[in-house]
Design an enzyme around this catalytic site. Structure first.
Site, PDB file in Angstrom:
ATOM      1  CB  ALA A  13       5.716   6.264  -2.449  1.00 35.73           C
TER       2      ALA A  13
ATOM      3  N   GLY B 191       0.612  -1.375  -0.090  1.00 35.82           N
ATOM      4  CA  GLY B 191       0.000   0.084  -0.128  1.00 35.82           C
ATOM      5  C   GLY B 191       0.868   1.451  -0.102  1.00 35.82           C
ATOM      6  CB  CYS B 192       3.810   2.214   2.315  1.00 37.99           C
ATOM      7  SG  CYS B 192       2.626   2.137   3.505  1.00 37.99           S
ATOM      8  CB  THR B 193       5.231   0.235  -2.750  1.00 37.50           C
ATOM      9  OG1 THR B 193       6.074  -0.156  -1.933  1.00 37.50           O
ATOM     10  CG2 THR B 193       5.877   0.377  -4.264  1.00 37.50           C
TER      11      THR B 193
END
Length: 156
Positions: A48, A43-45
């Site tokens: 970003a 999710g964070c990738t």
């Protein structure tokens, strides 16, 4: 915690470029301050990379993007290199800034409870006042929503 309309809590953190960065360094620009749980996770990738893909459009609106997690500067640097991220990531290893913004929360994953960052985004105006917040963010479509919000504010 009502922050909207008030000065955004200032902070100073180490950044992925090796500098020490304060929120007040960005006066005169909009700041999109986004908190996320962990570098290199799915999710964070995605989040970003979405900010990366819209980076030029944010820049054209006089907005700077700052990502914050509890990861180290070294881990941030690897994340930036792997995904060609054009913005700074800040290392809030003691979660002091996450606490100031009220995003350090009790979380649950696979039945285990732990403390961590709740995915959240804040838009701060050129004078350092908090304009908008999104808490408990769902990644899909979020970056576009943040961009649309700044576009709306700029066009007023």
């Amino acid at each position: 915690m009502q922050l909207i309309g008030n000065p955004a809590p200032d902070f100073t953190l180490p950044a992925s470029n090796g500098q020490i960065v304060s929120l007040s360094d960005f006066r005169g620009k909009f700041v999109v301050l986004y908190f996320y749980p962990k570098d290199m996770t799915p999710g964070c990738t995605t989040e970003a990379c979405d900010f990366r893909d819209y980076y030029d459009q944010f820049r054209d609106l006089n907005a700077v993007i700052l990502g914050v997690s509890t990861d180290s500067v070294e881990r941030h640097q690897k994340f930036i290199e792997k995904y060609a991220l054009p913005f700074l990531l800040l290392a809030d290893e003691q979660h002091e800034v996450a606490e100031k913004y009220g995003v350090w929360k009790q979380k649950k994953n696979f039945g285990k409870e732990y403390m961590g960052i709740e995915r959240s985004t804040f838009v701060i105006d050129e004078e350092g006042k908090l304009l908008k917040e999104w808490r408990g963010v769902k990644v899909k479509g979020h970056v576009e929503e943040a961009l649309a919000y700044i576009r709306h504010v700029v066009q007023k």
